[in-house]
Enzyme design. Sequence first.
Site, short mmCIF file in Angstrom:
data_model
loop_
_atom_site.label_atom_id
_atom_site.label_comp_id
_atom_site.label_asym_id
_atom_site.label_seq_id
_atom_site.Cartn_x
_atom_site.Cartn_y
_atom_site.Cartn_z
N ASP A 33 42.09 22.50 29.52
CA ASP A 33 41.17 23.02 30.50
C ASP A 33 39.83 22.27 30.35
OD1 ASP A 33 40.76 26.77 30.92
OD2 ASP A 33 39.07 25.04 31.18
N SER A 126 48.60 34.11 44.49
CA SER A 126 47.77 35.40 44.70
C SER A 126 48.26 36.19 45.82
CB SER A 126 46.60 34.73 44.73
OG SER A 126 45.70 35.92 45.29
N TYR A 150 39.92 29.90 49.27
CA TYR A 150 40.74 30.32 48.04
C TYR A 150 42.12 30.54 48.30
CZ TYR A 150 42.40 32.84 44.27
OH TYR A 150 43.40 33.61 43.22
N LYS A 154 46.02 28.45 47.52
CA LYS A 154 47.11 28.96 47.11
C LYS A 154 48.40 28.82 47.87
CE LYS A 154 45.39 30.62 43.21
NZ LYS A 154 45.90 29.94 41.88
N ASN A 198 32.21 39.91 40.02
CA ASN A 198 32.50 40.29 41.20
C ASN A 198 33.42 41.34 41.18
OD1 ASN A 198 31.42 38.27 42.60
ND2 ASN A 198 32.60 36.55 41.86
N LEU A 200 35.63 44.74 40.12
CA LEU A 200 35.29 46.17 40.14
C LEU A 200 35.25 46.59 38.54
CD1 LEU A 200 34.58 49.22 41.05
CD2 LEU A 200 37.15 49.57 40.94
N PRO A 291 32.45 42.68 53.41
CA PRO A 291 33.12 42.04 54.55
C PRO A 291 34.59 41.99 54.57
CG PRO A 291 30.86 40.82 54.10
CD PRO A 291 31.30 42.19 52.85
N ASP A 293 37.14 43.11 52.77
CA ASP A 293 37.89 44.08 51.85
C ASP A 293 38.90 44.83 52.84
OD1 ASP A 293 37.28 44.06 49.21
OD2 ASP A 293 35.69 45.54 49.42
P1 NAD Z 1 39.60 31.81 34.90
O1 NAD Z 1 38.63 31.26 35.48
O2 NAD Z 1 39.32 32.82 33.71
O3 NAD Z 1 40.62 30.65 34.24
C1 NAD Z 1 40.96 29.72 34.90
C2 NAD Z 1 40.58 28.35 34.07
O4 NAD Z 1 40.64 27.07 34.81
C3 NAD Z 1 38.96 28.34 33.46
O5 NAD Z 1 38.95 28.26 32.14
C4 NAD Z 1 38.51 26.91 34.08
O6 NAD Z 1 37.54 26.41 33.03
C5 NAD Z 1 39.74 26.16 34.21
N1 NAD Z 1 39.66 25.39 35.25
C6 NAD Z 1 39.31 25.22 36.49
N2 NAD Z 1 39.23 23.93 37.10
C7 NAD Z 1 39.85 23.07 36.45
C8 NAD Z 1 40.26 21.73 36.49
N3 NAD Z 1 40.21 21.02 37.75
N4 NAD Z 1 40.67 21.16 35.29
C9 NAD Z 1 40.95 21.76 34.05
N5 NAD Z 1 40.66 23.42 33.89
C10 NAD Z 1 40.04 23.73 35.06
O7 NAD Z 1 40.80 32.62 35.81
P2 NAD Z 1 41.89 33.56 35.54
O8 NAD Z 1 41.47 34.86 36.17
O9 NAD Z 1 42.54 33.48 34.17
O10 NAD Z 1 42.89 33.03 36.64
C11 NAD Z 1 43.98 32.18 36.25
C12 NAD Z 1 44.73 31.87 37.56
O11 NAD Z 1 45.28 33.04 38.18
C13 NAD Z 1 43.94 31.28 38.63
O12 NAD Z 1 44.80 30.32 39.51
C14 NAD Z 1 43.75 32.28 39.73
O13 NAD Z 1 43.54 32.09 40.91
C15 NAD Z 1 45.01 33.21 39.76
N6 NAD Z 1 44.75 34.61 39.89
C16 NAD Z 1 43.98 35.13 39.22
C17 NAD Z 1 43.56 36.61 39.47
C18 NAD Z 1 42.52 37.30 38.79
O14 NAD Z 1 42.28 38.47 39.26
N7 NAD Z 1 42.05 37.02 37.63
C19 NAD Z 1 44.39 37.01 40.61
C20 NAD Z 1 45.35 36.21 41.15
C21 NAD Z 1 45.67 34.98 40.76
C1 UD1 Z 2 39.52 40.35 44.54
C2 UD1 Z 2 39.69 39.08 45.44
C3 UD1 Z 2 41.08 38.50 44.93
C4 UD1 Z 2 41.29 38.50 43.65
C5 UD1 Z 2 40.94 39.56 42.84
C6 UD1 Z 2 40.82 39.68 41.44
C7 UD1 Z 2 38.62 39.14 47.40
C8 UD1 Z 2 38.81 39.74 48.99
N1 UD1 Z 2 39.71 39.27 46.80
O1 UD1 Z 2 40.34 41.41 44.88
O2 UD1 Z 2 41.45 37.57 45.65
O3 UD1 Z 2 42.51 37.73 43.29
O4 UD1 Z 2 39.66 39.97 43.14
O5 UD1 Z 2 39.75 38.62 40.86
O6 UD1 Z 2 37.48 38.94 47.17
N2 UD1 Z 2 34.48 47.17 44.31
C9 UD1 Z 2 33.42 48.02 44.57
N3 UD1 Z 2 32.17 47.67 43.99
C10 UD1 Z 2 32.15 46.72 43.21
C11 UD1 Z 2 33.50 45.74 42.88
C12 UD1 Z 2 34.40 46.21 43.84
O7 UD1 Z 2 33.67 49.07 45.25
O8 UD1 Z 2 31.14 46.33 42.55
C13 UD1 Z 2 35.77 47.66 45.27
C14 UD1 Z 2 36.19 46.91 46.37
O9 UD1 Z 2 35.75 47.16 47.44
C15 UD1 Z 2 37.88 47.13 46.22
C16 UD1 Z 2 37.95 47.42 44.74
O10 UD1 Z 2 36.74 47.74 44.18
O11 UD1 Z 2 38.06 48.25 46.89
C17 UD1 Z 2 38.50 46.23 43.90
O12 UD1 Z 2 37.72 45.15 44.11
P1 UD1 Z 2 37.80 43.73 43.22
O13 UD1 Z 2 37.85 43.90 41.90
O14 UD1 Z 2 36.77 42.80 43.68
O15 UD1 Z 2 39.19 43.28 43.83
P2 UD1 Z 2 39.80 42.82 45.22
O16 UD1 Z 2 38.92 43.02 46.28
O17 UD1 Z 2 41.22 43.49 45.27
#
Ligand code: NAD
Ligand code: UD1
Length: 338
Positions: A33, A126, A150, A154, A198, A200, A291, A293
């Site tokens: 990482d 994703s 983003y 993917k 960001n 919820l 925007p 959602d």
């Molecule tokens: P996170 O940001 O907590 O973890 C990602 C890690 O990647 C971080 O520790 C960061 O330091 C490291 N990183 C970033 N760029 C790097 C690089 N160039 N070289 C080495 N390390 C690097 O994110 P997460 O929530 O644990 O997500 C992990 C994966 O799952 C991501 O690919 C994300 O897109 C995917 N994903 C996450 C969610 C979500 O809601 N958390 C949803 C769908 C997919």
């Molecule tokens: C978002 C990302 C998605 C990412 C996921 C988890 C977008 C379009 N999608 O999904 O790529 O994988 O997060 O990290 O950004 N909400 C509120 N108030 C808040 C925050 C969210 O009402 O302060 C609502 C949103 O409108 C939505 C729900 O809660 O209906 C979930 O939002 P969020 O947790 O941001 O996830 P996603 O939008 O589903």
Amino acid sequence: MQTTLLLTWATGYIGSHAVVAFEQAGYKTVIIDNLSNSSKDSLDGIEHILWYKPDFFEGDIRDKDFLRSVFSRYTFDGVIHFAGLKAVGESCTLPLHYHDNNIGGSIALFQVMEEYSVRKIVFSSSATVYRADNISPLTEDMPLGTTNPYGTTKLVIEELLEDLARLGTWSVIPLRYFNPIWAHPSGHIGELPNGIPNNLLPYVLDVAIGKRKKVSVYGDDYPTHDGTGVRDYIDVCDLVDAHLAAYKHLALWYTPINIWTGKGSSVLDMISLVEKVTGVTVPYEITTRRPWDLATCFASATRARELLGWQATRTLETSLENGWKFLQNQLKGYSEPV
Ligand code: NAD
Ligand code: UD1
């Protein structure tokens, strides 16, 4: 002999839970990482659970010499690739950075994997790869297409992996997921976003602990049961169990798999569940829609059940209880609510 796996980007949120799950299932994990969105503190959390720290190397996956220095020390069986900067909004303002980091990093990683004949990979994809006009529940054969950089990164990585699988020498499973929530039951590791959350659930819990004043609910005029957005929230431990199941089922193929519970909950459902679990009232106000959602987004988990024998087992209450425990452990020195 113990199977050794490389986990890329694994001091992050999902990665740190995956390290614990894979180690407890008998694998040896090696973590890399660059700490751009995480800190070494999560290694301490992992140590609290496992009683040891897995091997960790700080470096960037775009740096092939760094990758080679790690690959030359171990005989890896495969890679779990949590490849990604993940903030949709940020990706719209920094598209070059996202393409360079996510796609550039993945290409460098796959090249070094090829050099060392390591051709088994589970990739964190994703639900953003599905076209926005698909109707939930999403199934893996629905049309793909993205609306933000983003998501595009993917999709491009998925396509690259599919091309590699066509060589007949690579085994690839991209897992498509969206809304992982909360923490390990030990309370030692969990989601701790930098700055203002960001998503919820981290925001709602920040309000519950008094760090922020109220939740903004982004719109209550969607065509859902209470007008607020509906999502499929999955416990992070269920999610990493799916990675384990996927790794065990890797074969010479390419099969994207949805990892979801199959059940949707609205924003107001989640706020009242947090109130029930924590015993704390969570103030909120209805604001305008965000925007990008969608009204509703959840997916079918049928393929995961049929191919991997996996399905989510934790309840939302369990997830929230674990998250609350984790946050209580983290609570120290917060200033006045903002
Ligand atoms: P996170 O940001 O907590 O973890 C990602 C890690 O990647 C971080 O520790 C960061 O330091 C490291 N990183 C970033 N760029 C790097 C690089 N160039 N070289 C080495 N390390 C690097 O994110 P997460 O929530 O644990 O997500 C992990 C994966 O799952 C991501 O690919 C994300 O897109 C995917 N994903 C996450 C969610 C979500 O809601 N958390 C949803 C769908 C997919
Ligand atoms: C978002 C990302 C998605 C990412 C996921 C988890 C977008 C379009 N999608 O999904 O790529 O994988 O997060 O990290 O950004 N909400 C509120 N108030 C808040 C925050 C969210 O009402 O302060 C609502 C949103 O409108 C939505 C729900 O809660 O209906 C979930 O939002 P969020 O947790 O941001 O996830 P996603 O939008 O589903």
